[in-house]
Design a protein around this motif. Structure first.
Motif, PDB file in Angstrom:
ATOM      1  N   GLY A 166       0.770  -1.228   0.000  1.00  0.00           N
ATOM      2  CA  GLY A 166       0.000   0.000   0.000  1.00  0.00           C
ATOM      3  C   GLY A 166       0.801   1.278   0.000  1.00  0.00           C
ATOM      4  O   GLY A 166       1.984   1.303   0.317  1.00  0.00           O
ATOM      5  N   SER A 167       0.109   2.343  -0.401  1.00  0.00           N
ATOM      6  CA  SER A 167       0.622   3.715  -0.399  1.00  0.00           C
ATOM      7  C   SER A 167      -0.431   4.558   0.299  1.00  0.00           C
ATOM      8  O   SER A 167      -1.565   4.642  -0.177  1.00  0.00           O
ATOM      9  CB  SER A 167       0.787   4.235  -1.826  1.00  0.00           C
ATOM     10  OG  SER A 167       1.685   3.453  -2.544  1.00  0.00           O
ATOM     11  N   PHE A 168      -0.058   5.179   1.392  1.00  0.00           N
ATOM     12  CA  PHE A 168      -1.033   5.900   2.196  1.00  0.00           C
ATOM     13  C   PHE A 168      -0.511   7.295   2.522  1.00  0.00           C
ATOM     14  O   PHE A 168       0.682   7.483   2.709  1.00  0.00           O
ATOM     15  CB  PHE A 168      -1.324   5.130   3.482  1.00  0.00           C
ATOM     16  CG  PHE A 168      -1.747   3.706   3.226  1.00  0.00           C
ATOM     17  CD1 PHE A 168      -3.048   3.402   2.876  1.00  0.00           C
ATOM     18  CD2 PHE A 168      -0.820   2.672   3.316  1.00  0.00           C
ATOM     19  CE1 PHE A 168      -3.435   2.091   2.626  1.00  0.00           C
ATOM     20  CE2 PHE A 168      -1.192   1.358   3.067  1.00  0.00           C
ATOM     21  CZ  PHE A 168      -2.512   1.069   2.727  1.00  0.00           C
ATOM     22  N   ALA A 169      -1.431   8.255   2.629  1.00  0.00           N
ATOM     23  CA  ALA A 169      -1.055   9.644   2.917  1.00  0.00           C
ATOM     24  C   ALA A 169      -0.772   9.863   4.398  1.00  0.00           C
ATOM     25  O   ALA A 169       0.073  10.679   4.749  1.00  0.00           O
ATOM     26  CB  ALA A 169      -2.157  10.592   2.449  1.00  0.00           C
ATOM     27  N   THR A 170      -1.487   9.140   5.268  1.00  0.00           N
ATOM     28  CA  THR A 170      -1.309   9.318   6.708  1.00  0.00           C
ATOM     29  C   THR A 170      -1.272   7.949   7.387  1.00  0.00           C
ATOM     30  O   THR A 170      -1.811   6.975   6.859  1.00  0.00           O
ATOM     31  CB  THR A 170      -2.456  10.133   7.346  1.00  0.00           C
ATOM     32  OG1 THR A 170      -3.625   9.316   7.419  1.00  0.00           O
ATOM     33  CG2 THR A 170      -2.739  11.411   6.576  1.00  0.00           C
ATOM     34  N   LYS A 207      -2.993   7.147   9.810  1.00  0.00           N
ATOM     35  CA  LYS A 207      -4.356   6.894  10.300  1.00  0.00           C
ATOM     36  C   LYS A 207      -5.340   6.651   9.151  1.00  0.00           C
ATOM     37  O   LYS A 207      -6.553   6.625   9.367  1.00  0.00           O
ATOM     38  CB  LYS A 207      -4.843   8.086  11.136  1.00  0.00           C
ATOM     39  CG  LYS A 207      -3.973   8.413  12.323  1.00  0.00           C
ATOM     40  CD  LYS A 207      -4.149   7.418  13.420  1.00  0.00           C
ATOM     41  CE  LYS A 207      -3.363   7.867  14.645  1.00  0.00           C
ATOM     42  NZ  LYS A 207      -3.197   6.831  15.599  1.00  0.00           N
ATOM     43  N   ASP A 208      -4.828   6.474   7.930  1.00  0.00           N
ATOM     44  CA  ASP A 208      -5.682   6.218   6.774  1.00  0.00           C
ATOM     45  C   ASP A 208      -6.576   5.005   7.074  1.00  0.00           C
ATOM     46  O   ASP A 208      -6.076   3.950   7.455  1.00  0.00           O
ATOM     47  CB  ASP A 208      -4.803   5.940   5.553  1.00  0.00           C
ATOM     48  CG  ASP A 208      -5.591   5.786   4.270  1.00  0.00           C
ATOM     49  OD1 ASP A 208      -6.488   4.922   4.232  1.00  0.00           O
ATOM     50  OD2 ASP A 208      -5.287   6.504   3.309  1.00  0.00           O
ATOM     51  N   PRO A 209      -7.896   5.134   6.910  1.00  0.00           N
ATOM     52  CA  PRO A 209      -8.798   4.019   7.215  1.00  0.00           C
ATOM     53  C   PRO A 209      -8.475   2.742   6.433  1.00  0.00           C
ATOM     54  O   PRO A 209      -8.592   1.639   6.973  1.00  0.00           O
ATOM     55  CB  PRO A 209     -10.188   4.559   6.837  1.00  0.00           C
ATOM     56  CG  PRO A 209     -10.053   6.040   6.939  1.00  0.00           C
ATOM     57  CD  PRO A 209      -8.627   6.349   6.555  1.00  0.00           C
ATOM     58  N   ALA A 210      -8.044   2.871   5.190  1.00  0.00           N
ATOM     59  CA  ALA A 210      -7.692   1.690   4.392  1.00  0.00           C
ATOM     60  C   ALA A 210      -6.455   1.001   4.967  1.00  0.00           C
ATOM     61  O   ALA A 210      -6.372  -0.232   5.005  1.00  0.00           O
ATOM     62  CB  ALA A 210      -7.457   2.086   2.938  1.00  0.00           C
ATOM     63  N   LEU A 211      -5.481   1.783   5.436  1.00  0.00           N
ATOM     64  CA  LEU A 211      -4.282   1.229   6.064  1.00  0.00           C
ATOM     65  C   LEU A 211      -4.655   0.495   7.349  1.00  0.00           C
ATOM     66  O   LEU A 211      -4.219  -0.638   7.579  1.00  0.00           O
ATOM     67  CB  LEU A 211      -3.279   2.346   6.358  1.00  0.00           C
ATOM     68  CG  LEU A 211      -1.935   1.933   6.949  1.00  0.00           C
ATOM     69  CD1 LEU A 211      -0.856   2.920   6.547  1.00  0.00           C
ATOM     70  CD2 LEU A 211      -1.981   1.800   8.443  1.00  0.00           C
ATOM     71  N   LEU A 212      -5.476   1.111   8.189  1.00  0.00           N
ATOM     72  CA  LEU A 212      -5.871   0.496   9.466  1.00  0.00           C
ATOM     73  C   LEU A 212      -6.675  -0.776   9.234  1.00  0.00           C
ATOM     74  O   LEU A 212      -6.492  -1.771   9.948  1.00  0.00           O
ATOM     75  CB  LEU A 212      -6.661   1.504  10.308  1.00  0.00           C
ATOM     76  CG  LEU A 212      -5.878   2.764  10.721  1.00  0.00           C
ATOM     77  CD1 LEU A 212      -6.784   3.740  11.449  1.00  0.00           C
ATOM     78  CD2 LEU A 212      -4.667   2.404  11.558  1.00  0.00           C
TER      79      LEU A 212
END
Length: 163
Positions: free
Chosen positions: A98-102, A104-109
């Motif tokens: 994945g590539s996430f902006a924060t 706390k990104d909901p998709a990351l969590l």
């Protein structure tokens, strides 16, 4: 991705935590799902001996760690359709997704929760045990696992290194 060997990595800047990265991740954060460790440190007084060891790459488990990470990343991309990357750090190679902006990104969590080890009942003992998630390389029939990797028990959020 081109895998760098321990021999190539040793020429990096050892003051850096990340000695080699084949990452093309555009995000600011990614999720470490599997870590592979190898031998990569040497006392300065034994550097000459280390140089000789490097000439036979079969002796360097860091190379094996990197190869395993590359193989798993390929399986994650091709079979699981995940955006997978490999980082070659000083003491390990890690597979991230994945590539996430924060952080706390909901998709990351959500992904971190899906991939963390779970408590399940052991069918033999009927006791609760923690079981790690596994990734499988499927055979030609598309059903039979021919190789597997166990994910890290708790996936870790990692900031994408920038050179």
């Amino acid at each position: 991705f081109k895998q760098k060997t321990a021999y190539e990595i040793r020429n990096c800047d050892w003051s850096s935590d990340v000695c080699s990265s084949d990452l093309e991740n555009k995000g600011k954060y990614t999720l470490v799902v599997c870590s592979f460790y190898g031998l990569s440190s040497v006392e300065p007084s034994k550097f000459e001996e280390f140089e000789k060891t490097l000439s036979d790459r079969r002796n360097i488990s860091l190379d094996t760690a990197g190869e395993s990470a590359d193989e798993l990343a390929t399986v994650l991309r091709n079979q699981y359709k995940l955006e997978a990357y490999v980082y070659h750090e000083r003491f390990r190679s890690v597979v991230t997704v994945g590539s996430f902006a924060t952080p706390k990104d909901p998709a990351l969590l959500k992904l971190a929760n899906e991939l963390r080890c779970k408590e399940r009942e052991d069918p033999r003992t009927k006791q609760k045990v923690r079981v790690g998630e596994a990734f499988y390389l499927l055979g030609k029939d598309g059903k039979t696992p021919v190789k597997s990797w166990t994910a890290d028990p708790v996936p870790e959020v990692m900031e994408v290194p920038r050179w």
